[in-house]
Every structure is written in C-alpha cells, then in structure tokens.
Motif scaffolding. Structure first.
Motif, PDB file in Angstrom:
ATOM      1  N   TYR A  58       0.853  -1.188   0.000  1.00 61.23           N
ATOM      2  CA  TYR A  58       0.000   0.000   0.000  1.00 61.23           C
ATOM      3  C   TYR A  58       0.893   1.244   0.000  1.00 61.23           C
ATOM      4  N   GLY A  59       0.520   2.229  -0.806  1.00 61.02           N
ATOM      5  CA  GLY A  59       1.219   3.511  -0.820  1.00 61.02           C
ATOM      6  C   GLY A  59       0.220   4.632  -0.610  1.00 61.02           C
ATOM      7  N   ASN A  60       0.555   5.584   0.268  1.00 59.91           N
ATOM      8  CA  ASN A  60      -0.410   6.660   0.517  1.00 59.91           C
ATOM      9  C   ASN A  60      -0.442   7.651  -0.647  1.00 59.91           C
ATOM     10  N   LYS A  61      -1.395   8.566  -0.586  1.00 63.04           N
ATOM     11  CA  LYS A  61      -1.600   9.505  -1.698  1.00 63.04           C
ATOM     12  C   LYS A  61      -0.374  10.381  -1.925  1.00 63.04           C
ATOM     13  N   THR A  69       1.686   9.734 -10.039  1.00 64.78           N
ATOM     14  CA  THR A  69       0.584   8.870 -10.445  1.00 64.78           C
ATOM     15  C   THR A  69      -0.477   8.826  -9.359  1.00 64.78           C
ATOM     16  N   THR A  70      -1.673   8.428  -9.734  1.00 61.78           N
ATOM     17  CA  THR A  70      -2.738   8.203  -8.753  1.00 61.78           C
ATOM     18  C   THR A  70      -3.099   6.722  -8.693  1.00 61.78           C
ATOM     19  N   ALA A  71      -2.519   5.933  -9.605  1.00 62.51           N
ATOM     20  CA  ALA A  71      -2.800   4.500  -9.663  1.00 62.51           C
ATOM     21  C   ALA A  71      -1.723   3.737  -8.904  1.00 62.51           C
ATOM     22  N   SER A  72      -2.158   2.882  -7.994  1.00 63.79           N
ATOM     23  CA  SER A  72      -1.205   2.143  -7.170  1.00 63.79           C
ATOM     24  C   SER A  72      -0.833   0.781  -7.748  1.00 63.79           C
ATOM     25  N   GLU A  73      -1.485   0.378  -8.845  1.00 67.62           N
ATOM     26  CA  GLU A  73      -1.278  -0.971  -9.368  1.00 67.62           C
ATOM     27  C   GLU A  73       0.190  -1.253  -9.702  1.00 67.62           C
TER      28      GLU A  73
END
Length: 387
Positions: A58-61, A69-73
């Motif tokens: 998990y990565g915070n905003k 990026t806003t996508a963590s995939e």
C-alpha cells in the motif's frame, strides 16, 4: 504465508518475494483496514506499507503523488528502492536490499530492525538511476494484522537540510578560513620591507584569493547543476594539456604538502569535444581527494589513455579505501570528514555522468591503492546532435 521459492543469491537482505496472488490479497486487506490507510493518507509524509518480504502492499496519496501517479497498481510488489529508482536496486536480480551497497543503506536496515519488533529511524542516502541525489529520514514501525507482520514505513525528505549544512560548512568554515588567511597576510604587508619577501607574500595572497573564488564558483555550479539548469559550453580539449594544467594548479594548492603529484609519462595525447570547465572540475575533485587522503611522501599520479571513441582519465594514489567507505561513495551527504561535508565525489558523478555523458568510478585494493577514473566520449552526444 507461502513465498515464491527464489534461487537468487543475496549479498545482504533476503531476496524472496511474495506471489502475485498474495500481493493482491494483502493490498485488498490494507484497503479494508480503514484505520491504517486513513492514518497513512492523512499525513503529509511519504508512507508505504510493506509485507515481510519488504514489498509495498500500500502507498499513501502523498507517495503516489511523488511518483506522479494516482494508480497504485504499478507500485504494488515493488520494494522502496525499486519504487524510487535507486541505482543499486537494479544491480542485482534480487532487487532492493540484496546488494553489498544495501548493507550501509539506512532504509533497508531500518526495515530489518523493525521486523525484529521495534521501531527504527535512520537516515538514508540514495542516488537514482538519473543521478539525482536524495537525503531521506526513514522510520519503520512494525504493525500486525491478522497475525501477519507489516511495516508502516514513513519517509521524510531532508535534502534541503543537508544542503544547508553543506553550504554552512563551505561558507562558514572553508571560505572563512581562506578569507581569514588573506586578511592575516594582508595585515602584515605594510610591515614587510624586503621586496622579495613582499613579492612572495603577495603571491600567496593571490593564490588564496583564487582558491576562494574557485570554491564559490564550485558551489554555484553544483546548485545550478542539481536544479537541471546547467548549460554546457563545448570546446575541444587535449588530454595531455588538461593533465599538465591540473598538475600545475594543484602543485600550488595547500593539500599538496609533503606529497608528490605527477603525470604518468605513458599518458597518451587524445582530443575530445566536451565541456572543459566541468571536466576540469571532476578531475580537480579527484586530485584534491587523492592528495587529502595521502600521507606525507605519498604519490598521486595522473594518467590518460585512449579507447574506442573514448578518453579515459585516471587519478591514482597508494591509499586503500576501507570497504565501508567504498560502499557509500558518490552519495551526496556521505563524507569521512564530518557533518556537512561530502559533495566532492557526488559532484564527480553528477557532472561526469549526467552532464558529460561519461562514466565515473573507482577501484581500490590493499595491494594497488585507489584509482578514480572518468571516461568521456570523444564527441559529446549533444554536440553531435546540434552540429
């Protein structure tokens, strides 16, 4: 938890990784643990949550925003050094944490300590593949969820603080010392009646003033280079001339005391189109470091050879560098000289590779001493494109 059997060897931390299925489940678990993720997303620090294989689940905003990026995939499954493009993360099949350089990395050591059950905070120096320098303070805190241990990993950028320390050291220590020497010698000039002594004193003052100006220019150049605004000026250089000029310059420098600086007679003459000011700055730092490290009577030798479309300059001393120092060279804030020092080898790498498009490195053994080198193309790629 079952991990992928990983035959990769490691020089430090374990190389094993979780399976893709496990990573997906861990990520979903984090998203459903609202308290943990809400805390992570409510702080301005960069935060990632790691599994026991040191992989990001998990990565915070704020962290995603830093990566643009806003996508963590694409983030899930990477280790911290891989996510921020650490130059050493790609040097081993095992990735971040598995090279010999990682043994002195504050980030992986904080994680390993946290895995023993206690919070750990350390400083971390990273050079990216783009030769950008990062000074970070990391805090690793163990967290348990469904009887599995995770690491809450917070990252603070302290680069500005480190740069301030360096500037304070330069301007309040080195430059102040030089200015003090100039002032002291100037004050006794009216008391000198012998013309030869007066001429000698005037020459010393002139050299000190030149070194003072050079130190200020060096700092300004580094600041501009780090911001990406350094504009190159291409000229044709000749290798033996460069070495001769360096020898003459540093034979008058204060670091030469009781040491011998010479140009290897087997050096070859070669030409290149490059930025001569930056090249001299890189080689000058190599010479200065070698002289500073050498004992009285020590020898420092300059050499140049011609390879295929490449000029190779070397600076050799008989002094061996301990392994711990070798592993941390070229990092911006690392130095054997104290807090706020340690930009010489870092600037070599920045100028030599990012701007001159060459290769900077070293070899150090107890038998042969230490040799720093820079290899530059005989025709700079940007000059070739624009001519």
């Amino acid at each position: 938890m079952n991990t992928i059997p990983d035959p990769k060897t490691t020089a430090y931390a374990p190389a094993e990784r979780a399976t893709l299925h496990e990573l997906k489940n861990q990520n979903q678990l984090m998203k459903h643990d609202n308290i943990l993720t809400q805390v992570a997303d409510s702080v301005s620090s960069l935060v990632v949550i790691l599994n026991k294989e040191r992989q990001i689940v998990y990565g915070n905003k704020t962290f995603l925003g830093m990566l643009g990026t806003t996508a963590s995939e694409n983030l899930i499954g990477k280790r911290p050094g891989e996510a921020i493009n650490c130059m050493h993360a790609s040097q081993s099949e095992g990735g971040c944490g598995t090279t010999q350089f990682c043994s002195v990395c504050g980030a992986v050591n904080a994680i390993l300590e946290a895995q023993q059950g206690t919070q750990s905070a350390k400083e971390c120096r990273i050079i990216t593949n783009e030769n950008d320098a990062l000074d970070l303070k990391v805090t690793a805190t163990p967290y348990y969820l469904n009887e599995e241990q995770y690491i809450f990993f917070a990252i603070a950028d302290i680069s500005n603080e480190k740069r301030r320390q360096t500037l304070e050291r330069v301007f309040f220590h080195d430059i102040l010392n030089s200015a003090g020497g100039i002032s002291g010698l100037s004050s006794i000039m009216p008391m000198i009646s012998d013309m030869d002594e007066m001429t000698e004193t005037a020459e010393i003052i002139n050299r000190a003033a030149n070194f003072l100006v050079d130190e200020i220019k060096s700092q300004r150049m580094l600041t501009v280079a780090e911001s990406g605004d350094l504009v190159l000026s291409f000229t044709q250089i000749e290798s033996l001339t460069i070495l001769k000029e360096l020898g003459e310059l540093y034979s008058q420098h204060e670091v030469i005391r009781d040491k011998i600086l010479s140009v290897d007679k087997n050096s070859v003459s070669g030409q290149a189109i490059t930025d001569s000011v930056l090249l001299r700055r890189v080689l000058g730092n190599m010479v200065k470091n070698a002289l500073e490290a050498s004992l009285a009577g020590g020898k420092v030798t300059l050499f140049c050879s011609l390879m295929e479309e490449t000029l190779r300059f070397t600076v050799h001393s008989d002094v061996y560098m301990p392994q711990e120092i070798q592993l941390q060279l070229f990092k911006r804030s690392f130095s054997t000289k104290g807090i706020g020092r340690g930009i010489g080898t870092y600037s070599m790498k920045l100028f030599g590779e990012k701007y001159l498009k060459g290769k900077v490195g070293f070899e150090s053994t107890e038998e042969n001493g230490t040799t720093f080198f820079i290899e530059i193309p005989q025709e700079h790629p940007e000059y070739k494109e624009n001519k």
